[in-house]
Design a protein around this motif. Sequence first.
Motif, PDB file in Angstrom:
ATOM      1  N   LEU A  92       1.479   5.057   6.328  1.00 29.49           N
ATOM      2  CA  LEU A  92       1.672   5.957   7.461  1.00 29.49           C
ATOM      3  C   LEU A  92       0.440   6.826   7.615  1.00 29.49           C
ATOM      4  CD1 LEU A  92       5.319   7.310   7.015  1.00 29.49           C
ATOM      5  CD2 LEU A  92       4.516   5.643   8.687  1.00 29.49           C
ATOM      6  N   ASN A  93      -0.025   6.994   8.845  1.00 26.38           N
ATOM      7  CA  ASN A  93      -1.075   7.959   9.152  1.00 26.38           C
ATOM      8  C   ASN A  93      -0.377   9.233   9.586  1.00 26.38           C
ATOM      9  OD1 ASN A  93      -3.206   6.171   8.737  1.00 26.38           O
ATOM     10  ND2 ASN A  93      -3.048   5.378  10.810  1.00 26.38           N
ATOM     11  N   MET A 140      -7.404  11.257  10.329  1.00 25.28           N
ATOM     12  CA  MET A 140      -6.099  11.564   9.800  1.00 25.28           C
ATOM     13  C   MET A 140      -5.885  10.709   8.537  1.00 25.28           C
ATOM     14  SD  MET A 140      -2.412  11.611  11.747  1.00 25.28           S
ATOM     15  CE  MET A 140      -3.213  12.090  13.235  1.00 25.28           C
ATOM     16  N   PRO A 141      -5.420  11.303   7.456  1.00 18.48           N
ATOM     17  CA  PRO A 141      -5.230  10.553   6.209  1.00 18.48           C
ATOM     18  C   PRO A 141      -4.128   9.503   6.322  1.00 18.48           C
ATOM     19  CG  PRO A 141      -5.187  12.923   5.808  1.00 18.48           C
ATOM     20  CD  PRO A 141      -5.179  12.724   7.286  1.00 18.48           C
ATOM     21  N   ARG A 142      -4.279   8.470   5.517  1.00 19.12           N
ATOM     22  CA  ARG A 142      -3.284   7.395   5.455  1.00 19.12           C
ATOM     23  C   ARG A 142      -2.603   7.483   4.095  1.00 19.12           C
ATOM     24  NH1 ARG A 142      -5.842   1.946   6.292  1.00 19.12           N
ATOM     25  NH2 ARG A 142      -6.838   2.558   4.375  1.00 19.12           N
ATOM     26  N   TYR A 143      -1.286   7.436   4.089  1.00 17.05           N
ATOM     27  CA  TYR A 143      -0.504   7.521   2.864  1.00 17.05           C
ATOM     28  C   TYR A 143       0.286   6.235   2.666  1.00 17.05           C
ATOM     29  CZ  TYR A 143      -1.644  12.444   3.330  1.00 17.05           C
ATOM     30  OH  TYR A 143      -2.325  13.621   3.461  1.00 17.05           O
ATOM     31  N   ASP A 144       0.378   5.799   1.406  1.00 18.44           N
ATOM     32  CA  ASP A 144       1.111   4.584   1.050  1.00 18.44           C
ATOM     33  C   ASP A 144       2.477   4.974   0.496  1.00 18.44           C
ATOM     34  OD1 ASP A 144      -1.105   2.930   1.658  1.00 18.44           O
ATOM     35  OD2 ASP A 144      -1.956   3.331  -0.312  1.00 18.44           O
ATOM     36  N   PRO A 187       9.886   0.662   7.503  1.00 13.94           N
ATOM     37  CA  PRO A 187      10.027  -0.074   8.757  1.00 13.94           C
ATOM     38  C   PRO A 187      11.416  -0.700   8.938  1.00 13.94           C
ATOM     39  CG  PRO A 187       7.921  -0.593   7.749  1.00 13.94           C
ATOM     40  CD  PRO A 187       8.694   0.226   6.752  1.00 13.94           C
ATOM     41  N   SER A 188      12.148  -0.914   7.848  1.00 11.68           N
ATOM     42  CA  SER A 188      13.502  -1.479   7.946  1.00 11.68           C
ATOM     43  C   SER A 188      14.560  -0.404   8.162  1.00 11.68           C
ATOM     44  CB  SER A 188      13.836  -2.274   6.679  1.00 11.68           C
ATOM     45  OG  SER A 188      12.949  -3.359   6.528  1.00 11.68           O
ATOM     46  N   GLY A 189      14.142   0.872   8.184  1.00  8.95           N
ATOM     47  CA  GLY A 189      15.069   1.958   8.476  1.00  8.95           C
ATOM     48  C   GLY A 189      15.634   2.682   7.265  1.00  8.95           C
ATOM     49  N   HIS A 190      15.230   2.293   6.065  1.00 10.83           N
ATOM     50  CA  HIS A 190      15.703   2.973   4.859  1.00 10.83           C
ATOM     51  C   HIS A 190      14.942   4.277   4.654  1.00 10.83           C
ATOM     52  CE1 HIS A 190      16.228  -1.467   3.887  1.00 10.83           C
ATOM     53  NE2 HIS A 190      17.475  -0.999   4.025  1.00 10.83           N
ATOM     54  N   ASP A 191      15.650   5.306   4.155  1.00 11.81           N
ATOM     55  CA  ASP A 191      14.960   6.578   3.946  1.00 11.81           C
ATOM     56  C   ASP A 191      14.766   6.926   2.473  1.00 11.81           C
ATOM     57  OD1 ASP A 191      17.563   7.194   3.315  1.00 11.81           O
ATOM     58  OD2 ASP A 191      17.734   8.878   4.700  1.00 11.81           O
ATOM     59  N   ASP A 192      15.092   6.007   1.557  1.00  9.76           N
ATOM     60  CA  ASP A 192      14.879   6.231   0.128  1.00  9.76           C
ATOM     61  C   ASP A 192      13.502   5.683  -0.244  1.00  9.76           C
ATOM     62  OD1 ASP A 192      15.149   6.832  -2.529  1.00  9.76           O
ATOM     63  OD2 ASP A 192      16.572   5.226  -2.966  1.00  9.76           O
ATOM     64  N   THR A 193      12.469   6.473   0.031  1.00  9.16           N
ATOM     65  CA  THR A 193      11.091   6.030  -0.187  1.00  9.16           C
ATOM     66  C   THR A 193      10.362   7.004  -1.111  1.00  9.16           C
ATOM     67  OG1 THR A 193      10.315   7.208   1.773  1.00  9.16           O
ATOM     68  CG2 THR A 193      10.957   4.908   2.073  1.00  9.16           C
ATOM     69  N   VAL A 194       9.301   6.505  -1.722  1.00  6.88           N
ATOM     70  CA  VAL A 194       8.441   7.339  -2.562  1.00  6.88           C
ATOM     71  C   VAL A 194       7.001   7.153  -2.124  1.00  6.88           C
ATOM     72  CG1 VAL A 194       9.930   7.379  -4.591  1.00  6.88           C
ATOM     73  CG2 VAL A 194       8.289   5.542  -4.337  1.00  6.88           C
ATOM     74  N   ALA A 211       2.074  15.631   4.537  1.00 10.46           N
ATOM     75  CA  ALA A 211       1.959  14.670   3.434  1.00 10.46           C
ATOM     76  C   ALA A 211       3.219  14.617   2.576  1.00 10.46           C
ATOM     77  CB  ALA A 211       0.759  15.008   2.564  1.00 10.46           C
ATOM     78  N   GLY A 212       3.906  15.724   2.407  1.00  9.19           N
ATOM     79  CA  GLY A 212       5.099  15.768   1.563  1.00  9.19           C
ATOM     80  C   GLY A 212       6.389  15.464   2.290  1.00  9.19           C
ATOM     81  N   ASP A 213       6.333  15.253   3.604  1.00 12.45           N
ATOM     82  CA  ASP A 213       7.549  14.961   4.366  1.00 12.45           C
ATOM     83  C   ASP A 213       8.121  13.598   3.991  1.00 12.45           C
ATOM     84  OD1 ASP A 213       6.989  17.345   5.595  1.00 12.45           O
ATOM     85  OD2 ASP A 213       6.581  16.476   7.574  1.00 12.45           O
TER      86      ASP A 213
END
Length: 73
Positions: free
Chosen positions: A17-18, A1-5, A31-38, A24-26
Amino acid sequence: MPRYDYRCRACGSTFELNRPMAQAGDRAVCPSGHDDTVKLLSTVAVTGRASGAPAARPAGGAGGCCGGGCCGG
């Protein structure tokens, strides 16, 4: 399974995340619970040689040549 940074824009942490390629686009939650990620662009290092491929030969120094040039010309 691919790992994404990923990097969190809220706290600045980076995490991995694996997950299946289909996801992949989800969106990812840090880990701190924030959902504003890239998702970060990852690099892949490939080493070795394919099975059955001949080994590379060192250049020069074989078969009557000295120092990489042919002698006695």
